[in-house]
Design an enzyme around this catalytic site. Sequence first.
Site, PDB file in Angstrom:
ATOM      1  CE  LYS A  26      -4.084   0.485   2.253  1.00 19.22           C
ATOM      2  NZ  LYS A  26      -5.177   0.623   1.408  1.00 19.22           N
ATOM      3  CB  SER A  27       3.319   2.123  -2.071  1.00 24.94           C
ATOM      4  OG  SER A  27       4.092   3.459  -2.760  1.00 24.94           O
TER       5      SER A  27
END
Length: 286
Positions: free
Chosen positions: A152-153
């Site tokens: 989750k960037s």
Amino acid sequence: MTFKAESNKFIWINGEFVDSKDAKLHVLTHSLHYSGSVFEGEKAYNGKIFKLEEHVQRLMNSAKIMRLDINYSFDEIMKAHNELLQKNNVTDSYIRPLIWRGSESMNITNKLLSVNLLIASVPSPTRTSPPFNIHVSQWRKPNPNAFPPQVKSSGHYAMIITAQDEAKSLGFDDALLLDHRDYVAECTTSNIFFVKGDTLITPIADSFLNGITRQTIIELARKLGIPTKEKHITLDKIDGYDECFTTGTAAEVKLIGSIYTDKNIIFEKNKVGSLLQKEYADLVRL
Ligand code: PMP
């Protein structure tokens, strides 16, 4: 600059509780310019964060893959979450941990750059809305060898924001994204499920985030004896499906009324979707 997003009073930042109105960052913050921060989206119900261990694990894994070397252990991050809830005296809220690079250098990489962790909690009223009408985005999920889908960037969300914004400007509630092979992947911030007869069908999570809610729903369905299949799905197949819904921490289980491909596919039924929606709502509040 004032803090505009609606936050509870305190934000945990690098080990300290900071009043949200004093929680400010420098304009040269590395992650603002070059992206690369990682984060989580969690939800607390009755004073307890649902699947907190799984979220902290995913956060730490995202940080590791993106080479963000954090100074906190799994136990310390767990503890900070729980202390934040107590300090803010909230029982139900949306929680956002974020790991980002500081403003010590504008170089793309530089050993001087700090790695920081914040945890914020924001009010999260339960909203009910009619089933969503969505369309198929012109944008694809990246090939997993270009961007790791389980991370989750913030980098990944650049195109998610673009796709969702485009969908809304066209009058849809959200967008469905295909992957690099043209298989149905997921919506902008949620995973997708279909129902055919009494069988639950969902894409194989090999090119998109294998959501914690998705995994919970598959587990719930198996417990309820609902036959469940994970398979690659092409767009031409969805016309034959009876139901559709999406899953995610924030919106929980959301019924989908229609998907616009090159025609409007309408899902009139919601028997399995509604059942799982209720079961999930009960489970998170146990
Ligand atoms: N896919 C994307 C791209 C997301 O942002 C989210 C929300 N975190 C999900 C799926 C659903 O994941 P989860 O169930 O873990 O919230």
